[in-house]
Write a protein that holds these residues in place. Structure first.
Motif, PDB file in Angstrom:
ATOM      1  N   THR A  24       1.056  -1.147  -0.016  1.00 53.98           N
ATOM      2  CA  THR A  24       0.155   0.011  -0.068  1.00 53.98           C
ATOM      3  C   THR A  24       0.717   1.300   0.076  1.00 53.98           C
ATOM      4  OG1 THR A  24      -1.638  -1.345   1.399  1.00 53.98           O
ATOM      5  CG2 THR A  24      -1.889   1.003   1.032  1.00 53.98           C
ATOM      6  N   THR A  45      -1.043  -5.911  -2.772  1.00 54.53           N
ATOM      7  CA  THR A  45      -1.838  -6.506  -1.840  1.00 54.53           C
ATOM      8  C   THR A  45      -1.871  -5.498  -0.383  1.00 54.53           C
ATOM      9  OG1 THR A  45      -0.839  -8.202  -0.748  1.00 54.53           O
ATOM     10  CG2 THR A  45      -1.955  -8.738  -2.854  1.00 54.53           C
ATOM     11  N   THR A  48      -5.917  -1.321   2.437  1.00 56.97           N
ATOM     12  CA  THR A  48      -6.653   0.054   2.332  1.00 56.97           C
ATOM     13  C   THR A  48      -6.649   0.274   0.504  1.00 56.97           C
ATOM     14  OG1 THR A  48      -5.318   1.117   3.905  1.00 56.97           O
ATOM     15  CG2 THR A  48      -6.076   2.505   2.413  1.00 56.97           C
ATOM     16  N   THR A  49      -8.130   0.307   0.349  1.00 62.11           N
ATOM     17  CA  THR A  49      -8.275   0.568  -1.137  1.00 62.11           C
ATOM     18  C   THR A  49      -8.975   1.715  -1.161  1.00 62.11           C
ATOM     19  OG1 THR A  49     -10.567  -0.496  -0.760  1.00 62.11           O
ATOM     20  CG2 THR A  49      -8.671  -1.987  -1.081  1.00 62.11           C
ATOM     21  N   ARG A  50      -9.704   2.075  -2.380  1.00 68.83           N
ATOM     22  CA  ARG A  50     -10.129   3.473  -2.629  1.00 68.83           C
ATOM     23  C   ARG A  50     -11.706   3.326  -1.857  1.00 68.83           C
ATOM     24  NH1 ARG A  50      -7.614   3.758  -8.574  1.00 68.83           N
ATOM     25  NH2 ARG A  50      -5.921   5.216  -7.857  1.00 68.83           N
ATOM     26  N   THR A  62      -3.308   3.711  -1.496  1.00 68.31           N
ATOM     27  CA  THR A  62      -4.248   2.628  -1.665  1.00 68.31           C
ATOM     28  C   THR A  62      -3.352   1.495  -2.764  1.00 68.31           C
ATOM     29  OG1 THR A  62      -5.246   3.466  -3.758  1.00 68.31           O
ATOM     30  CG2 THR A  62      -6.418   4.000  -1.792  1.00 68.31           C
ATOM     31  N   ILE A  63      -3.994   0.574  -2.612  1.00 72.33           N
ATOM     32  CA  ILE A  63      -3.229  -0.704  -3.439  1.00 72.33           C
ATOM     33  C   ILE A  63      -3.698  -0.397  -5.040  1.00 72.33           C
ATOM     34  CG2 ILE A  63      -2.974  -2.406  -1.773  1.00 72.33           C
ATOM     35  CD1 ILE A  63      -5.585  -3.767  -2.782  1.00 72.33           C
ATOM     36  N   GLU A  64      -4.716   0.023  -5.051  1.00 70.60           N
ATOM     37  CA  GLU A  64      -4.959   0.479  -6.531  1.00 70.60           C
ATOM     38  C   GLU A  64      -3.997   1.525  -7.334  1.00 70.60           C
ATOM     39  OE1 GLU A  64      -9.166  -0.170  -4.568  1.00 70.60           O
ATOM     40  OE2 GLU A  64      -7.372   0.775  -4.325  1.00 70.60           O
ATOM     41  N   ALA A  79      -4.055  -5.130  -8.566  1.00 69.75           N
ATOM     42  CA  ALA A  79      -4.322  -4.690  -7.147  1.00 69.75           C
ATOM     43  C   ALA A  79      -5.363  -5.762  -6.777  1.00 69.75           C
ATOM     44  CB  ALA A  79      -4.882  -3.199  -7.123  1.00 69.75           C
ATOM     45  N   PRO A  81      -7.179  -6.638  -3.030  1.00 68.32           N
ATOM     46  CA  PRO A  81      -7.512  -6.319  -1.686  1.00 68.32           C
ATOM     47  C   PRO A  81      -7.422  -7.603  -0.691  1.00 68.32           C
ATOM     48  CG  PRO A  81      -9.364  -5.238  -2.827  1.00 68.32           C
ATOM     49  CD  PRO A  81      -8.507  -6.114  -3.916  1.00 68.32           C
TER      50      PRO A  81
END
Length: 314
Positions: A24, A45, A48-50, A62-64, A79, A81
């Motif tokens: 992240t 991985t 924390t994502t959007r 974020t991972i994205e 990405a 999660p």
């Protein structure tokens, strides 16, 4: 007509599949990006994502975004999660990598996310630390690594030559000499022993396991802690003079990329390594062209009393 020798030199990890667990932010993100810059497909991985923020409480990374940076660097970022403390989530992740790629060449165990627990208990005696907080640190820094390796290694060892990198804080030499907060001491020492144990398991199948630490890392969180940005990070030296030897996350990212691209990396099997040592070996630099040796600086100057400056170790 493609010049394959040039392509191999510029993209030595083309065709390589990597999993960076805990990508992240900080070292994990930089490792993912530098593997991508060398041509790898990288599964990034984290929690924390959007759409969701982990207990770390930082929504700005974020991972994205990490996956997008991998792709922009020249690789392919994916990405996924994943909470690496939930075995079924890790199993689903590895099954997806197997289905999509049929292989795994590099596993980077960079899960942590316990700084918010550590900072509030840094100078506390072991018995004054809330037990649940302490055990959570061990979950985040030890159990997550063990779960990930247990699930991912059967795919990695399907082909000879796999690389496992156990990320930690401090090399074995430093951690033997200095005690930190009780639970953090265990959490940062365990990956060193994990790499040592895995080196024996992997040797028979042509694999390599190492422990790796950055030096004084200018992570996003550390820059925020000092109230500076990457562009003016030296302003923080007025508050913390030893920050003058700090390195950007790019440095340790390049360390992992160099290891992954080295066909003779087996010579490091079981070793506790740091970014400064590998920079001297492989010739890479930090983003600013310097070559910090933070652990050498702490050994010689901070702890050893040598009359030298941080600039002498850059």
């Amino acid at each position: 007509m493609t010049n394959h020798s040039t392509e191999h030199r510029d993209r030595p990890l083309a065709g390589t599949v990597a999993l960076v667990a805990g990508a992240t932010r900080g070292a994990g993100r930089a490792i993912a990006v530098e593997l991508g810059a060398a041509g790898a497909t990288v599964y990034a991985t984290g929690r924390t994502t959007r759409e969701h923020v982990s207990e770390v409480g930082r929504s700005t990374e974020t991972i994205e975004e990490t996956a997008e940076l991998v792709t922009a660097a020249g690789g392919r970022g994916v990405a996924v999660p994943t909470d690496h403390l939930v075995p079924d989530q890790v199993r689903a992740l590895v099954a997806r990598i197997d289905a999509e790629q049929g292989r795994l060449d590099v596993l980077v165990n960079s899960c942590w996310g316990g700084d918010h627990l550590l900072l509030s208990t840094w100078n506390a005696k072991m018995w004054d630390i809330d037990l649940d907080q302490g055990l959570r640190m061990l979950d985040l820094g030890v159990r997550s690594h063990a779960i990930t390796s247990s699930v991912a290694l059967p795919l990695l060892v399907r082909r000879p030559g796999g690389l496992v990198v156990e990320m930690t804080d401090g090399n074995a030499e430093y951690n033997r000499r200095f005690r930190e907060q009780f639970y953090f001491d265990l959490a940062k020492t365990a990956p060193i022993r994990m790499a040592f144990a895995l080196s024996h398991d992997l040797k028979d199948v042509g694999g390599t396991a190492v422990a790796l630490t950055p030096g004084f890392l200018r992570s996003e969180a550390m820059l925020d802690h000092f109230g500076v940005r990457e562009e003016n990070w030296r302003d923080a030296c007025a508050r913390e003079p030893h920050f003058a030897v700090a390195e950007s996350p790019v440095y340790v990212g390049r360390a992992v990329a160099a290891l992954a691209a080295d066909p003779d990396r087996g010579r490091w099997n079981g070793r506790s390594l740091d970014s400064g040592t590998l920079a001297k070996e492989y010739g890479f630099t930090d983003a600013d062209g310097s070559r910090p040796d933070a652990w050498g600086y702490f050994r010689d100057v901070v702890d050893g009393g040598k009359d030298a400056s941080a600039d002498d170790y850059r």
